[in-house]
Motif scaffolding. Sequence first.
Motif, PDB file in Angstrom:
ATOM      1  N   ARG A 303       0.812  -1.222   0.000  1.00 25.68           N
ATOM      2  CA  ARG A 303       0.000   0.000   0.000  1.00 25.68           C
ATOM      3  C   ARG A 303       0.850   1.279   0.000  1.00 25.68           C
ATOM      4  O   ARG A 303       0.557   2.242  -0.714  1.00 25.68           O
ATOM      5  CB  ARG A 303      -0.922   0.002   1.227  1.00 25.68           C
ATOM      6  N   PHE A 304       1.893   1.308   0.814  1.00 30.89           N
ATOM      7  CA  PHE A 304       2.641   2.541   1.007  1.00 30.89           C
ATOM      8  C   PHE A 304       4.027   2.536   0.360  1.00 30.89           C
ATOM      9  O   PHE A 304       4.672   3.578   0.263  1.00 30.89           O
ATOM     10  CB  PHE A 304       2.812   2.830   2.512  1.00 30.89           C
ATOM     11  N   GLY A 305       4.498   1.364  -0.034  1.00 34.90           N
ATOM     12  CA  GLY A 305       5.857   1.280  -0.558  1.00 34.90           C
ATOM     13  C   GLY A 305       6.857   1.248   0.586  1.00 34.90           C
ATOM     14  O   GLY A 305       6.619   1.815   1.649  1.00 34.90           O
ATOM     15  N   ALA A 306       7.962   0.564   0.375  1.00 34.53           N
ATOM     16  CA  ALA A 306       8.977   0.467   1.434  1.00 34.53           C
ATOM     17  C   ALA A 306      10.343   0.342   0.790  1.00 34.53           C
ATOM     18  O   ALA A 306      11.032  -0.650   0.950  1.00 34.53           O
ATOM     19  CB  ALA A 306       8.698  -0.708   2.352  1.00 34.53           C
ATOM     20  N   THR A 307      10.719   1.370   0.053  1.00 33.90           N
ATOM     21  CA  THR A 307      12.032   1.365  -0.583  1.00 33.90           C
ATOM     22  C   THR A 307      12.888   2.416   0.097  1.00 33.90           C
ATOM     23  O   THR A 307      12.860   3.598  -0.292  1.00 33.90           O
ATOM     24  CB  THR A 307      11.923   1.658  -2.093  1.00 33.90           C
ATOM     25  N   PRO A 308      13.598   2.051   1.153  1.00 36.10           N
ATOM     26  CA  PRO A 308      14.446   3.036   1.825  1.00 36.10           C
ATOM     27  C   PRO A 308      15.453   3.636   0.847  1.00 36.10           C
ATOM     28  O   PRO A 308      15.998   2.944  -0.013  1.00 36.10           O
ATOM     29  CB  PRO A 308      15.139   2.227   2.919  1.00 36.10           C
ATOM     30  N   GLN A 309      15.687   4.921   1.001  1.00 36.10           N
ATOM     31  CA  GLN A 309      16.574   5.636   0.090  1.00 36.10           C
ATOM     32  C   GLN A 309      18.034   5.478   0.520  1.00 36.10           C
ATOM     33  O   GLN A 309      18.337   5.215   1.682  1.00 36.10           O
ATOM     34  CB  GLN A 309      16.198   7.117   0.057  1.00 36.10           C
ATOM     35  N   PRO A 310      18.956   5.642  -0.440  1.00 37.74           N
ATOM     36  CA  PRO A 310      20.378   5.590  -0.088  1.00 37.74           C
ATOM     37  C   PRO A 310      20.724   6.668   0.935  1.00 37.74           C
ATOM     38  O   PRO A 310      20.057   7.711   1.012  1.00 37.74           O
ATOM     39  CB  PRO A 310      21.079   5.852  -1.427  1.00 37.74           C
ATOM     40  N   LEU A 311      21.752   6.410   1.703  1.00 33.04           N
ATOM     41  CA  LEU A 311      22.130   7.308   2.790  1.00 33.04           C
ATOM     42  C   LEU A 311      23.534   7.857   2.599  1.00 33.04           C
ATOM     43  O   LEU A 311      24.444   7.140   2.158  1.00 33.04           O
ATOM     44  CB  LEU A 311      22.072   6.572   4.131  1.00 33.04           C
ATOM     45  N   ASP A 312      23.699   9.101   2.962  1.00 30.93           N
ATOM     46  CA  ASP A 312      25.018   9.737   2.965  1.00 30.93           C
ATOM     47  C   ASP A 312      25.573   9.657   4.386  1.00 30.93           C
ATOM     48  O   ASP A 312      25.601  10.639   5.130  1.00 30.93           O
ATOM     49  CB  ASP A 312      24.904  11.186   2.496  1.00 30.93           C
ATOM     50  N   LEU A 313      25.937   8.448   4.790  1.00 33.03           N
ATOM     51  CA  LEU A 313      26.510   8.206   6.106  1.00 33.03           C
ATOM     52  C   LEU A 313      27.784   7.390   5.951  1.00 33.03           C
ATOM     53  O   LEU A 313      27.931   6.623   5.000  1.00 33.03           O
ATOM     54  CB  LEU A 313      25.523   7.442   6.999  1.00 33.03           C
ATOM     55  N   THR A 314      28.676   7.526   6.916  1.00 33.92           N
ATOM     56  CA  THR A 314      29.922   6.765   6.880  1.00 33.92           C
ATOM     57  C   THR A 314      29.875   5.658   7.924  1.00 33.92           C
ATOM     58  O   THR A 314      29.136   5.761   8.919  1.00 33.92           O
ATOM     59  CB  THR A 314      31.124   7.662   7.186  1.00 33.92           C
ATOM     60  N   PRO A 315      30.643   4.609   7.740  1.00 31.54           N
ATOM     61  CA  PRO A 315      30.733   3.575   8.788  1.00 31.54           C
ATOM     62  C   PRO A 315      31.154   4.143  10.135  1.00 31.54           C
ATOM     63  O   PRO A 315      30.705   3.656  11.181  1.00 31.54           O
ATOM     64  CB  PRO A 315      31.769   2.597   8.219  1.00 31.54           C
ATOM     65  N   ASP A 316      32.008   5.179  10.137  1.00 27.98           N
ATOM     66  CA  ASP A 316      32.413   5.781  11.408  1.00 27.98           C
ATOM     67  C   ASP A 316      31.219   6.401  12.136  1.00 27.98           C
ATOM     68  O   ASP A 316      31.103   6.296  13.366  1.00 27.98           O
ATOM     69  CB  ASP A 316      33.483   6.856  11.170  1.00 27.98           C
ATOM     70  N   GLN A 317      30.324   7.043  11.387  1.00 27.00           N
ATOM     71  CA  GLN A 317      29.127   7.610  12.008  1.00 27.00           C
ATOM     72  C   GLN A 317      28.232   6.508  12.577  1.00 27.00           C
ATOM     73  O   GLN A 317      27.678   6.646  13.672  1.00 27.00           O
ATOM     74  CB  GLN A 317      28.345   8.445  10.989  1.00 27.00           C
ATOM     75  N   LEU A 318      28.099   5.423  11.839  1.00 25.63           N
ATOM     76  CA  LEU A 318      27.299   4.307  12.334  1.00 25.63           C
ATOM     77  C   LEU A 318      27.909   3.712  13.589  1.00 25.63           C
ATOM     78  O   LEU A 318      27.193   3.351  14.536  1.00 25.63           O
ATOM     79  CB  LEU A 318      27.155   3.243  11.250  1.00 25.63           C
ATOM     80  N   GLU A 319      29.223   3.606  13.625  1.00 24.44           N
ATOM     81  CA  GLU A 319      29.897   3.080  14.814  1.00 24.44           C
ATOM     82  C   GLU A 319      29.640   3.970  16.018  1.00 24.44           C
ATOM     83  O   GLU A 319      29.292   3.487  17.108  1.00 24.44           O
ATOM     84  CB  GLU A 319      31.397   2.962  14.561  1.00 24.44           C
ATOM     85  N   GLN A 320      29.791   5.266  15.839  1.00 27.11           N
ATOM     86  CA  GLN A 320      29.568   6.187  16.951  1.00 27.11           C
ATOM     87  C   GLN A 320      28.108   6.180  17.400  1.00 27.11           C
ATOM     88  O   GLN A 320      27.811   6.268  18.596  1.00 27.11           O
ATOM     89  CB  GLN A 320      29.995   7.606  16.549  1.00 27.11           C
ATOM     90  N   ALA A 321      27.188   6.057  16.449  1.00 24.72           N
ATOM     91  CA  ALA A 321      25.770   5.984  16.804  1.00 24.72           C
ATOM     92  C   ALA A 321      25.493   4.753  17.646  1.00 24.72           C
ATOM     93  O   ALA A 321      24.725   4.802  18.620  1.00 24.72           O
ATOM     94  CB  ALA A 321      24.920   5.973  15.543  1.00 24.72           C
ATOM     95  N   LEU A 322      26.110   3.646  17.289  1.00 23.70           N
ATOM     96  CA  LEU A 322      25.901   2.408  18.055  1.00 23.70           C
ATOM     97  C   LEU A 322      26.546   2.511  19.430  1.00 23.70           C
ATOM     98  O   LEU A 322      25.996   1.996  20.421  1.00 23.70           O
ATOM     99  CB  LEU A 322      26.471   1.224  17.269  1.00 23.70           C
ATOM    100  N   ILE A 323      27.677   3.178  19.535  1.00 22.90           N
ATOM    101  CA  ILE A 323      28.302   3.412  20.847  1.00 22.90           C
ATOM    102  C   ILE A 323      27.349   4.211  21.731  1.00 22.90           C
ATOM    103  O   ILE A 323      27.108   3.863  22.897  1.00 22.90           O
ATOM    104  CB  ILE A 323      29.650   4.145  20.693  1.00 22.90           C
ATOM    105  N   ILE A 395      30.950  12.998  22.415  1.00 24.43           N
ATOM    106  CA  ILE A 395      31.626  12.673  21.154  1.00 24.43           C
ATOM    107  C   ILE A 395      30.689  11.974  20.186  1.00 24.43           C
ATOM    108  O   ILE A 395      30.678  12.254  18.985  1.00 24.43           O
ATOM    109  CB  ILE A 395      32.862  11.790  21.431  1.00 24.43           C
ATOM    110  N   ALA A 396      29.859  11.063  20.703  1.00 19.36           N
ATOM    111  CA  ALA A 396      29.068  10.178  19.843  1.00 19.36           C
ATOM    112  C   ALA A 396      27.710  10.734  19.450  1.00 19.36           C
ATOM    113  O   ALA A 396      27.144  10.316  18.434  1.00 19.36           O
ATOM    114  CB  ALA A 396      28.885   8.823  20.542  1.00 19.36           C
ATOM    115  N   MET A 397      27.149  11.673  20.224  1.00 17.34           N
ATOM    116  CA  MET A 397      25.782  12.108  19.955  1.00 17.34           C
ATOM    117  C   MET A 397      25.588  12.775  18.600  1.00 17.34           C
ATOM    118  O   MET A 397      24.540  12.575  17.958  1.00 17.34           O
ATOM    119  CB  MET A 397      25.294  13.029  21.071  1.00 17.34           C
ATOM    120  N   PRO A 398      26.535  13.575  18.096  1.00 18.20           N
ATOM    121  CA  PRO A 398      26.320  14.130  16.753  1.00 18.20           C
ATOM    122  C   PRO A 398      26.111  13.040  15.698  1.00 18.20           C
ATOM    123  O   PRO A 398      25.286  13.197  14.790  1.00 18.20           O
ATOM    124  CB  PRO A 398      27.596  14.938  16.498  1.00 18.20           C
ATOM    125  N   ALA A 399      26.824  11.944  15.831  1.00 16.10           N
ATOM    126  CA  ALA A 399      26.657  10.841  14.881  1.00 16.10           C
ATOM    127  C   ALA A 399      25.294  10.187  15.055  1.00 16.10           C
ATOM    128  O   ALA A 399      24.627   9.862  14.070  1.00 16.10           O
ATOM    129  CB  ALA A 399      27.772   9.809  15.063  1.00 16.10           C
TER     130      ALA A 399
END
Length: 466
Positions: A303-323, A395-399
């Motif tokens: 009904r609504f579609g579910a195709t997430p769009q590409p992201l401009d994120l780096t693995p370092d940002q993902l690591e900090q977000a997970l921390i 340190i990590a919250m901006p990510a």
Amino acid sequence: MTQATIGLIGLGTMGAALALNIAEKGFPVAVWNRTTAVTRRFHAEAGALADRVIPTESLVELVAAIAPPRAIILMVPAGPAVDDQIAALAPLLGPEDLVIDAGNANFHDTDRRASAGLPMRFLGMGVSGGEEGARHGPAIMGGGARADWDRIAPVMQAIAARAEDGTPCATWMGEAGAGHFVKTVHNGIEYADMQMIAEVYGLMRDGLGLPAAAIGETFAGWNQGALKSYLVEISAAVAAAADPLTGAPMLDVILDAAGQKGTGRWTAIEAQHLAAPIPVIEAAVMARNVSARIAERQAGEARFGATPQPLDLTPDQLEQALIAGKILCYAQGFAMIEAAGRAFGWQLDLPGIARVWRAGCIIRSAMLNDMATALAEDPSRNLVLAPFFAEKLEIAMPALRAVVARGITAGHALPALASGLGWFDMMRTGRGTANMIQAQRDFFGAHGFDRLDGRDSHHGPWGAKA
């Protein structure tokens, strides 16, 4: 005939592993299973440990095989099966004999059993680590009378995992259901940690377009730093694995419907009773429930579609977000344990709990050493306010903000990470928006409110008497 140091009932996966662990550490163990063939097969396959395993074919024989005062571990399904087993043992045991429920019991059941006037002693004991931990060293959380724990502590500490400093990851948590309560919160944190890892995996897969092997390499790299933990370690392994049937990445052939046994749900329910906010854990429980609704999700996509769009994120940002997410999740869990201690009159040792979780259990993590230190400095202070973790969060919250904002804007589902961020922003806001809620409550229900200026006027001008 050699008498056993301890007995064990229930030779399923966890019970069998725990019995072998006990025998391997030098303690003769008497075992019994409802199905006699299982007991015989277990003994036959015990190999070099068979001499320390005493198979029995009835409860009478089991009790006779254990040196008094007896201690018997129950490794049976939580709920009525435990009550049934206690009832079957009651006529055979004396007042100094001890029954230990080591399953995933609801702590309310453990409280009930501890106060039921049983004809024997009773302990509730949380055991974490899965089959591998049970066999080679779990984390153990005891609850009940301290004297009863002290009786079995030499065995439990011998079979438990060891932290890097050599400390056994087994200790007494408090009276009655305290051990099972701490184990429940452990499992709630486990749910949240797994969900956040899954969300970051999804961002790498659907947002960055990384194949499973590359995602595995990324997790493996993170496991060498601040995120070093059992769950990140195994996430690297499962992402790197190939399906033996098709050769495809293992993750690509697994149905995305997560199972659960209820402990995460218990954590969420009890948090509401304690007024202890644990939104990351609650989001993780919700996400598992939604994952099971495959037909509804498929209808939603149609009904609504579910195709997430590409992201401009780096693995370092993902690591900090997970921390950041990990710190927030553990902070909520420890705050809930502290609230339970106050509510139930348990003298819970928060730094001791962090130390028990350093090895053997599913949520073992390098961060727990620093958490134990921070909790020892001030157990009542939320971990996000401890200087060490406050600096990590700065340190990590901006990510985390970038990951949540860009991910949600691009259509990626991030319930746990987003819930952690929302909680953090409330925790750092001295004046929030609950004044509007208080005004609404007074408007429709004359519930009253407190004023900032302290004046003795507790109703608004909307009809209620001042």
